[in-house]
Every structure is written in C-alpha cells, then in structure tokens.
Design an enzyme around this catalytic site. Structure first.
Site, PDB file in Angstrom:
ATOM      1  N   THR A 182       0.837  -1.191   0.000  1.00  0.00           N
ATOM      2  CA  THR A 182       0.000   0.000   0.000  1.00  0.00           C
ATOM      3  C   THR A 182       0.878   1.250   0.000  1.00  0.00           C
ATOM      4  O   THR A 182       2.062   1.156   0.270  1.00  0.00           O
ATOM      5  CB  THR A 182      -0.843  -0.079   1.291  1.00  0.00           C
ATOM      6  OG1 THR A 182      -1.735  -1.154   1.150  1.00  0.00           O
ATOM      7  CG2 THR A 182      -1.574   1.182   1.627  1.00  0.00           C
ATOM      8  N   ARG A 210     -14.445  -6.764   0.569  1.00  0.00           N
ATOM      9  CA  ARG A 210     -13.653  -6.565   1.784  1.00  0.00           C
ATOM     10  C   ARG A 210     -13.052  -5.149   1.791  1.00  0.00           C
ATOM     11  O   ARG A 210     -12.481  -4.701   0.809  1.00  0.00           O
ATOM     12  CB  ARG A 210     -12.545  -7.614   1.848  1.00  0.00           C
ATOM     13  CG  ARG A 210     -11.591  -7.470   3.036  1.00  0.00           C
ATOM     14  CD  ARG A 210     -10.363  -6.672   2.668  1.00  0.00           C
ATOM     15  NE  ARG A 210      -9.336  -6.715   3.704  1.00  0.00           N
ATOM     16  CZ  ARG A 210      -8.261  -5.927   3.684  1.00  0.00           C
ATOM     17  NH1 ARG A 210      -8.082  -5.065   2.704  1.00  0.00           N
ATOM     18  NH2 ARG A 210      -7.364  -6.010   4.635  1.00  0.00           N
ATOM     19  N   GLY A 212     -10.366  -2.729   3.936  1.00  0.00           N
ATOM     20  CA  GLY A 212      -9.304  -2.822   4.939  1.00  0.00           C
ATOM     21  C   GLY A 212      -9.227  -1.582   5.814  1.00  0.00           C
ATOM     22  O   GLY A 212     -10.188  -0.810   5.949  1.00  0.00           O
ATOM     23  N   ASP A 213      -8.064  -1.385   6.401  1.00  0.00           N
ATOM     24  CA  ASP A 213      -7.856  -0.251   7.315  1.00  0.00           C
ATOM     25  C   ASP A 213      -7.604   1.062   6.586  1.00  0.00           C
ATOM     26  O   ASP A 213      -7.860   2.139   7.140  1.00  0.00           O
ATOM     27  CB  ASP A 213      -6.643  -0.543   8.207  1.00  0.00           C
ATOM     28  CG  ASP A 213      -5.364  -0.732   7.378  1.00  0.00           C
ATOM     29  OD1 ASP A 213      -5.418  -1.441   6.344  1.00  0.00           O
ATOM     30  OD2 ASP A 213      -4.324  -0.166   7.750  1.00  0.00           O
ATOM     31  N   THR A 233       0.378   0.498   7.100  1.00  0.00           N
ATOM     32  CA  THR A 233       0.393  -0.481   6.021  1.00  0.00           C
ATOM     33  C   THR A 233       0.613  -1.863   6.628  1.00  0.00           C
ATOM     34  O   THR A 233       1.280  -1.987   7.645  1.00  0.00           O
ATOM     35  CB  THR A 233       1.486  -0.173   4.968  1.00  0.00           C
ATOM     36  OG1 THR A 233       1.613  -1.306   4.102  1.00  0.00           O
ATOM     37  CG2 THR A 233       2.844   0.111   5.584  1.00  0.00           C
ATOM     38  N   GLY A 234       0.017  -2.868   6.020  1.00  0.00           N
ATOM     39  CA  GLY A 234       0.131  -4.214   6.558  1.00  0.00           C
ATOM     40  C   GLY A 234      -1.231  -4.880   6.556  1.00  0.00           C
ATOM     41  O   GLY A 234      -2.117  -4.473   5.797  1.00  0.00           O
ATOM     42  N   GLY A 236      -4.658  -5.218   7.165  1.00  0.00           N
ATOM     43  CA  GLY A 236      -5.630  -4.202   7.556  1.00  0.00           C
ATOM     44  C   GLY A 236      -6.490  -4.593   8.741  1.00  0.00           C
ATOM     45  O   GLY A 236      -6.810  -3.764   9.593  1.00  0.00           O
TER      46      GLY A 236
HETATM   47  N1  ASP Z   1      -3.435  -2.295   4.836  1.00  0.00           N
HETATM   48  C1  ASP Z   1      -3.855  -2.679   3.519  1.00  0.00           C
HETATM   49  C2  ASP Z   1      -5.128  -3.466   3.603  1.00  0.00           C
HETATM   50  O1  ASP Z   1      -5.224  -4.326   4.471  1.00  0.00           O
HETATM   51  C3  ASP Z   1      -2.865  -3.497   2.792  1.00  0.00           C
HETATM   52  C4  ASP Z   1      -1.452  -2.980   2.795  1.00  0.00           C
HETATM   53  O2  ASP Z   1      -1.058  -2.174   3.613  1.00  0.00           O
HETATM   54  O3  ASP Z   1      -0.707  -3.373   1.904  1.00  0.00           O
HETATM   55  O4  ASP Z   1      -5.981  -3.279   2.766  1.00  0.00           O
END
Ligand code: ASP
Length: 323
Positions: A182, A210, A212-213, A233-234, A236
């Site tokens: 992200t 879905r 995410g965060d 990022t990570g 979510g």
């Molecule tokens: N945080 C993002 C999500 O879960 C994904 C990412 O950070 O790569 O949608």
C-alpha cells in the site's frame, strides 16, 4: 531514528511486507519521487494536506505499488481500491472504498471531504461521485498483478484452502502471500499543520467487498494538529482491531516522539495480536517535526525529506520492532 527536524517535513511509505530484490529499485525510486513531489509543495508554502495528496497520487500512478495503477487483484481477479485523507487542522476527513477504475482514489477521498457532508463513501456511490466530478478513469490491472494472481492462487490451492495449511504456507513463504504494498504519506507544513493520506488495492485475493484499514479514519490514517499524523500499512484487519493510526497519534499527544509512538504501536501488535501473519508498518510525523517509521515485517519501503536532507532519503527497512 528520532530525528528532530525543522519544518516542513514529509514521510511516505510504499508498503510493508517483503520486497523482492527485483522490485526493490522501482519501489525505492517510486517513494523518492513521491517524497520529492510532496516536499516541493511544502517548500512553496503549500499545505500538508495538498502535499500528502500529491505524494500519494505519484505512487498511485507509478505501477510499482499496490495502489491505483498496479493494485492487487481480489479473489475474483478484480481490483477494488480504498483510500483516505485527513487534515489535522480541521479534523476533516474523506474516504472511499471498492473503486474499480478511478485513476486517483486519494483525490476522490478529498472530494468526499470537501464536497460532501460525509466522511466515507463506498462502491456504487463513490463511482457516482467520481462521475459527477469528471474524475479520470483507467484500467488498474497490470501484467505483474495478473502474474501474482496466478502464483498466489496456486499457493492457495496447494494449501487446499484449509486454513491451517494456508497459515503454515504463509509462515514459510511470507513473501508469497499476502502481498502487501500500500502507499501512504504524512506531512507537517510550514504553518504547523499536519495531514495524512493512505491508498491501497487491499491485499491480494481478498474477498469481494472486503474493506481494509486504509480508508478507515483512525485505523489506517489519522491526523490531528494536537498530536501528529500517521499512515499504516500491513494486514488491515489488525490495524482495524487496534485502531492503530489513532493509537499512534494518542501516544504522540501524550508526549512521545513520532518514532517512540510508532515503536509502541508495533509492540502493541506483537503483544496483543496472536494471528500468525501480523505484518504491519507505520509512518508518522509529530507536531515538532520529528519523524517515525517502524515495522515488524521484513521490509517497509519508505522515504522522507526534511530541510536538512533536502533530497529524499529512501530505504527498504526502518526500525524493525520484533519484541
Ligand atoms: N493495509 C492494507 C489493507 O489491508 C494493505 C497494505 O497495507 O498493503 O488493505
């Protein structure tokens, strides 16, 4: 890495996870380009808000990141993009989700913030708003993502979709699935205003619908002139459960530096989340202009610019917090 700096400051990330060597160079070049663009705006007395939006747009257009052009594909091989933006001066925020072909999701998030009475518009409504404001469209599907899709699907199928096997596989090959990269930006402008923005295609092979965060204010994005700004990022789902970006801002408000605040939040993930895959990365800037970047994943692609550095400093790792 608690760098005391003068204003203005920008920090950007291009995602936490595992950055394969062949993707490292485009990633590093991409975050540098974004940080440079954001800093140029700040130097010309632009706002933190404009700076984070423009920096994120550079990464959405790049193709090297999982945001805008080059977004990950969901389980049905389609793109559904999420983004958000927040102004620390006014606490105004805008967010969008489930976009199929809007070229710059973060710009549409800003339109939600400026032109509607709402904070978060998803799916069909967001597409309608994009049409009303004549937003540019594009096909976000790249050859690279189609290749990843096939690889990751194979990985899933090899695990026979039984969750324990999938989890084992991820443990052994975190670089394969899910694929996280992200983009996000946080900035402090000359007038001491902070802002944050985040944009994503979400993680690969996610379920249809879905969210995410990244578009959730407080989870993937938060900014407040009384504390600072943060972009996550990570995975979510973890950032949502821990309201992670707001947690970082709360720690900065309580007096921690940006670096200590992001370290605290990653430690919180490590301590409180028992899921086997809990990859997370955070960037932040506090109102004193100190920057923070940490992650528990092998990599996080990121860059920053301050008046001291003048040019972007980029890396594939920041402070790795394992405990
Ligand atoms: N945080 C993002 C999500 O879960 C994904 C990412 O950070 O790569 O949608």
């Amino acid at each position: 890495m608690s760098l005391a700096t003068s204003r203005p400051v920008i920090v950007v990330h291009g995602g936490a996870g595992t950055w394969q060597p062949e993707r490292s160079r485009p990633g590093i070049e991409g975050v540098k380009k974004a940080a440079k663009k954001g800093f140029e705006i700040l130097e010309k007395d632009g706002t933190a808000l404009d700076s984070v939006m423009e920096a994120v747009m550079v990464m959405e257009d790049d193709g090297a990141f999982n945001a805008g052009y080059g977004s990950s594909l969901n389980i049905e091989k389609a793109v559904e993009m999420d983004a958000s933006i927040m102004d620390g001066k006014t606490l105004k925020a805008g967010a969008v989700a489930l976009l199929k072909d809007v070229k710059n999701p973060v710009r549409l998030a800003k339109i939600v913030m400026d032109e509607t009475d709402h904070v978060f518009i998803a799916g069909e409504g967001a597409e309608k708003l994009a049409k009303l404001f004549n937003m540019e469209r594009m096909n976000p599907v790249t050859e690279l993502r189609l290749q990843y899709y096939e690889q990751q699907k194979k990985v899933l199928l090899e695990g026979k979709s039984a969750l324990p096997k999938l989890v084992d596989l991820i443990k052994k090959h975190p670089e394969l699935f899910p694929h996280l990269d992200t983009v996000g930006a946080v900035a402090l402008d000359k007038n001491r205003n902070v802002a944050a923005a985040t944009s994503t295609g979400g993680y690969a092979l996610k379920f249809v619908g879905r969210i995410g965060d990244s578009p959730l204010i407080g989870c993937g994005t938060y900014a407040d002139n009384e504390s600072g700004a943060c972009s996550a990022t990570g995975v979510g789902e973890i950032a949502i459960r821990l309201v992670l970006a707001k947690t970082v801002c709360d720690r900065m408000e309580a007096g921690l530096s940006a670096q200590k605040a992001v370290n605290y939040a990653i430690r919180l993930v490590n301590r409180r989340i028992t899921d086997s895959y809990r990859s997370m990365g955070l960037i932040a800037v506090d109102v004193h202009g100190r920057i923070g970047a940490s992650h528990n994943s092998p990599n996080m692609c990121w860059a920053y610019v301050t008046p001291k550095t003048k040019e972007p400093i980029a890396s594939l790792t920041a402070k790795i917090v394992k405990d």
